[in-house]
Design a protein around this motif. Structure first.
Motif, short mmCIF file in Angstrom:
data_model
loop_
_atom_site.label_atom_id
_atom_site.label_comp_id
_atom_site.label_asym_id
_atom_site.label_seq_id
_atom_site.Cartn_x
_atom_site.Cartn_y
_atom_site.Cartn_z
N PRO A 56 0.65 6.11 -20.00
CA PRO A 56 2.12 6.16 -20.07
C PRO A 56 2.65 7.54 -19.72
O PRO A 56 1.96 8.55 -19.89
CB PRO A 56 2.40 5.82 -21.53
CG PRO A 56 1.25 6.42 -22.27
CD PRO A 56 0.05 6.24 -21.34
N ALA A 57 3.87 7.58 -19.23
CA ALA A 57 4.56 8.84 -19.00
C ALA A 57 5.53 9.09 -20.15
O ALA A 57 6.10 8.14 -20.69
CB ALA A 57 5.31 8.81 -17.68
N THR A 58 5.70 10.35 -20.52
CA THR A 58 6.57 10.71 -21.64
C THR A 58 7.57 11.77 -21.23
O THR A 58 7.33 12.57 -20.32
CB THR A 58 5.76 11.21 -22.84
OG1 THR A 58 4.99 12.36 -22.45
CG2 THR A 58 4.81 10.12 -23.34
N TRP A 59 8.70 11.81 -21.94
CA TRP A 59 9.75 12.80 -21.74
C TRP A 59 10.28 13.23 -23.09
O TRP A 59 10.33 12.44 -24.04
CB TRP A 59 10.90 12.22 -20.91
CG TRP A 59 10.54 11.90 -19.50
CD1 TRP A 59 10.73 12.67 -18.40
CD2 TRP A 59 9.92 10.69 -19.05
NE1 TRP A 59 10.28 12.02 -17.28
CE2 TRP A 59 9.78 10.80 -17.65
CE3 TRP A 59 9.49 9.52 -19.68
CZ2 TRP A 59 9.21 9.80 -16.87
CZ3 TRP A 59 8.92 8.52 -18.92
CH2 TRP A 59 8.79 8.67 -17.53
N TYR A 60 10.72 14.49 -23.19
CA TYR A 60 11.25 15.04 -24.42
C TYR A 60 12.46 15.91 -24.13
O TYR A 60 12.53 16.58 -23.09
CB TYR A 60 10.22 15.91 -25.13
CG TYR A 60 8.95 15.19 -25.51
CD1 TYR A 60 8.85 14.54 -26.73
CD2 TYR A 60 7.87 15.16 -24.65
CE1 TYR A 60 7.69 13.87 -27.08
CE2 TYR A 60 6.70 14.49 -24.99
CZ TYR A 60 6.62 13.84 -26.20
OH TYR A 60 5.47 13.19 -26.55
N THR A 61 13.40 15.92 -25.05
CA THR A 61 14.47 16.89 -24.97
C THR A 61 13.90 18.27 -25.30
O THR A 61 12.93 18.38 -26.05
CB THR A 61 15.63 16.51 -25.91
OG1 THR A 61 16.78 17.31 -25.59
CG2 THR A 61 15.27 16.73 -27.35
N ASP A 62 14.49 19.31 -24.74
CA ASP A 62 13.92 20.65 -24.85
C ASP A 62 13.73 21.11 -26.29
O ASP A 62 12.76 21.80 -26.60
CB ASP A 62 14.79 21.66 -24.10
CG ASP A 62 14.68 21.53 -22.60
OD1 ASP A 62 15.56 22.08 -21.90
OD2 ASP A 62 13.73 20.89 -22.12
N SER A 63 14.63 20.75 -27.17
CA SER A 63 14.59 21.26 -28.53
C SER A 63 13.41 20.75 -29.35
O SER A 63 13.10 21.31 -30.40
CB SER A 63 15.90 20.93 -29.26
OG SER A 63 16.07 19.53 -29.41
N VAL A 64 12.74 19.68 -28.90
CA VAL A 64 11.62 19.13 -29.65
C VAL A 64 10.29 19.29 -28.94
O VAL A 64 9.24 18.93 -29.50
CB VAL A 64 11.84 17.64 -30.01
CG1 VAL A 64 13.19 17.45 -30.68
CG2 VAL A 64 11.71 16.75 -28.77
N LYS A 65 10.29 19.81 -27.73
CA LYS A 65 9.05 19.99 -26.99
C LYS A 65 8.08 20.87 -27.76
O LYS A 65 8.45 21.92 -28.28
CB LYS A 65 9.32 20.58 -25.61
CG LYS A 65 9.96 19.62 -24.64
CD LYS A 65 10.18 20.28 -23.28
CE LYS A 65 10.78 19.30 -22.30
NZ LYS A 65 11.06 19.92 -20.99
N GLY A 66 6.84 20.44 -27.83
CA GLY A 66 5.83 21.16 -28.57
C GLY A 66 5.77 20.84 -30.04
O GLY A 66 4.83 21.25 -30.72
N ARG A 67 6.78 20.12 -30.55
CA ARG A 67 6.82 19.75 -31.95
C ARG A 67 6.71 18.25 -32.17
O ARG A 67 6.11 17.81 -33.14
CB ARG A 67 8.10 20.27 -32.61
CG ARG A 67 8.27 21.77 -32.55
CD ARG A 67 9.43 22.23 -33.41
NE ARG A 67 10.71 21.69 -32.94
CZ ARG A 67 11.52 20.93 -33.68
NH1 ARG A 67 11.18 20.61 -34.92
NH2 ARG A 67 12.66 20.49 -33.18
N PHE A 68 7.32 17.47 -31.29
CA PHE A 68 7.34 16.01 -31.42
C PHE A 68 6.43 15.39 -30.37
O PHE A 68 6.31 15.90 -29.25
CB PHE A 68 8.74 15.45 -31.22
CG PHE A 68 9.73 15.78 -32.31
CD1 PHE A 68 9.44 16.69 -33.31
CD2 PHE A 68 10.96 15.15 -32.32
CE1 PHE A 68 10.35 16.98 -34.30
CE2 PHE A 68 11.88 15.43 -33.30
CZ PHE A 68 11.59 16.34 -34.29
N THR A 69 5.81 14.28 -30.72
CA THR A 69 4.97 13.52 -29.80
C THR A 69 5.30 12.05 -29.91
O THR A 69 5.23 11.47 -30.99
CB THR A 69 3.48 13.74 -30.09
OG1 THR A 69 3.16 15.13 -30.02
CG2 THR A 69 2.64 12.99 -29.06
#
Length: 123
Positions: A56-69
C-alpha cells in the motif's frame, strides 16, 4: 457501501501513544482507499493520513510525519492509526473515512465515515 466504526481513543499524557482502529462492515476494505481526519474545536476538519488499497501507499499531513503510522489489515477489514509522541495539539475527534479510487486529502470526496473517537492529550 461500507459502515465504519472507530475505536481506541481516550485520554493520554503528552508524549504517550494511542492506537486507533477503524473496523469495516457491510463490505471489505480491500477495494477502498482509507483516510483518517480529525476535527478540533474551532478548527476545520483536517486530513491526517491515508492509505491505498494496494501497495500500500501512504500519505501524512506534515504535522504528524514521523509520529503517526497508518496501516491496514485487509483480512480483518480494519485500518489502524498508530499515534506516538502525542502532543496537546493532537487533541481532536478522529474520524475514519473510505472511498473508492485514488488517494485524496479532501474530506468531501470521501462518502463513507465513522462516528468518530475522541483523543485528548494533556500536557
Amino acid at each position: 457501501q461500507v459502515k465504519l466504526v472507530e475505536s481506541g481513543g481516550g485520554l493520554v499524557q503528552a508524549g504517550g501513544s494511542l492506537r486507533l482502529s477503524c473496523a469495516a462492515s457491510g463490505r471489505t476494505f480491500t477495494s477502498y482507499t482509507a483516510g483518517w481526519f480529525r476535527l478540533a474545536p474551532g478548527k476545520e476538519r483536517e486530513f491526517v493520513a491515508a492509505i491505498t488499497r494496494s501497495g500500500p501507499a501512504t500519505w501524512y499531513t506534515d504535522s504528524v510525519k514521523g509520529r503517526f503510522t497508518i496501516s491496514r489489515d485487509n483480512a480483518k477489514n480494519t485500518v489502524y492509526l498508530q499515534m506516538n509522541n502525542l502532543k496537546p495539539e493532537d487533541t481532536a475527534v478522529y474520524y475514519c473515512a473510505a472511498k473508492t479510487g485514488d488517494y485524496s486529502r479532501l474530506h468531501y470526496i470521501y462518502p463513507y465515515w465513522g462516528q468518530g473517537t475522541q483523543v485528548t492529550v494533556s500536557s
